[in-house]
Design a protein around this motif. Structure first.
Motif, mmCIF file in Angstrom:
data_model
loop_
_atom_site.group_PDB
_atom_site.id
_atom_site.type_symbol
_atom_site.label_atom_id
_atom_site.label_comp_id
_atom_site.label_asym_id
_atom_site.label_seq_id
_atom_site.Cartn_x
_atom_site.Cartn_y
_atom_site.Cartn_z
ATOM 1 N N TRP A 11 23.578 -11.246 -60.233
ATOM 2 C CA TRP A 11 23.235 -10.403 -61.371
ATOM 3 C C TRP A 11 22.506 -11.206 -62.435
ATOM 4 O O TRP A 11 22.916 -12.299 -62.802
ATOM 5 C CB TRP A 11 24.496 -9.767 -61.957
ATOM 6 N N LYS A 13 20.741 -10.755 -66.365
ATOM 7 C CA LYS A 13 20.659 -9.878 -67.533
ATOM 8 C C LYS A 13 19.196 -9.707 -67.914
ATOM 9 O O LYS A 13 18.417 -10.657 -67.908
ATOM 10 C CB LYS A 13 21.428 -10.449 -68.709
ATOM 11 N N GLU A 26 21.778 -5.260 -66.302
ATOM 12 C CA GLU A 26 21.714 -6.341 -65.327
ATOM 13 C C GLU A 26 21.131 -5.799 -64.036
ATOM 14 O O GLU A 26 21.306 -4.626 -63.712
ATOM 15 C CB GLU A 26 23.111 -6.901 -65.042
ATOM 16 N N ALA A 28 19.964 -7.128 -59.767
ATOM 17 C CA ALA A 28 20.136 -8.140 -58.719
ATOM 18 C C ALA A 28 18.962 -8.061 -57.762
ATOM 19 O O ALA A 28 19.031 -7.397 -56.728
ATOM 20 C CB ALA A 28 21.462 -7.942 -57.995
ATOM 21 N N ARG A 41 22.873 -2.238 -63.194
ATOM 22 C CA ARG A 41 24.132 -1.797 -63.785
ATOM 23 C C ARG A 41 24.174 -2.092 -65.279
ATOM 24 O O ARG A 41 23.373 -2.875 -65.800
ATOM 25 C CB ARG A 41 25.324 -2.466 -63.100
ATOM 26 N N SER A 43 25.891 -4.048 -68.034
ATOM 27 C CA SER A 43 26.684 -5.278 -68.038
ATOM 28 C C SER A 43 28.002 -5.122 -68.789
ATOM 29 O O SER A 43 28.925 -5.899 -68.573
ATOM 30 C CB SER A 43 25.884 -6.436 -68.627
ATOM 31 N N PRO A 46 30.780 -3.764 -65.694
ATOM 32 C CA PRO A 46 30.362 -4.306 -64.395
ATOM 33 C C PRO A 46 31.019 -3.658 -63.181
ATOM 34 O O PRO A 46 30.481 -3.745 -62.081
ATOM 35 C CB PRO A 46 30.712 -5.792 -64.488
#
Length: 67
Positions: A11, A13, A26, A28, A41, A43, A46
């Motif tokens: 992940w 930010k 965040e 990925a 998502r 943060s 989470p």
């Protein structure tokens, strides 16, 4: 509906997120090549819901948001 395996997600930010409990996103990007998704998502939550756009949709969204 399949739930993607996010255990290998790294992940990151968003550079637009601030460190003052503001809007924190965040993502990925490391899963794009192996799973065909870029998980996104909040943060601050989470363990909450995760959006899973395709890499092309994520690129389009980032370009739109940058304008």
């Amino acid at each position: 509906m399949n739930t993607p395996d996010l255990s290998a997600a790294h992940w990151e930010k968003s550079s637009y997120s601030n460190g003052q409990e503001g809007q924190c996103v965040e993502f990925a990007r490391n899963l794009a090549a192996t799973s065909g998704i870029v998980p996104v998502r909040d943060s601050k939550t989470p363990t909450g819901p995760v959006l899973t756009p395709t890499p092309a949709a994520w690129t389009d969204f980032v370009a739109f948001a940058a304008r």
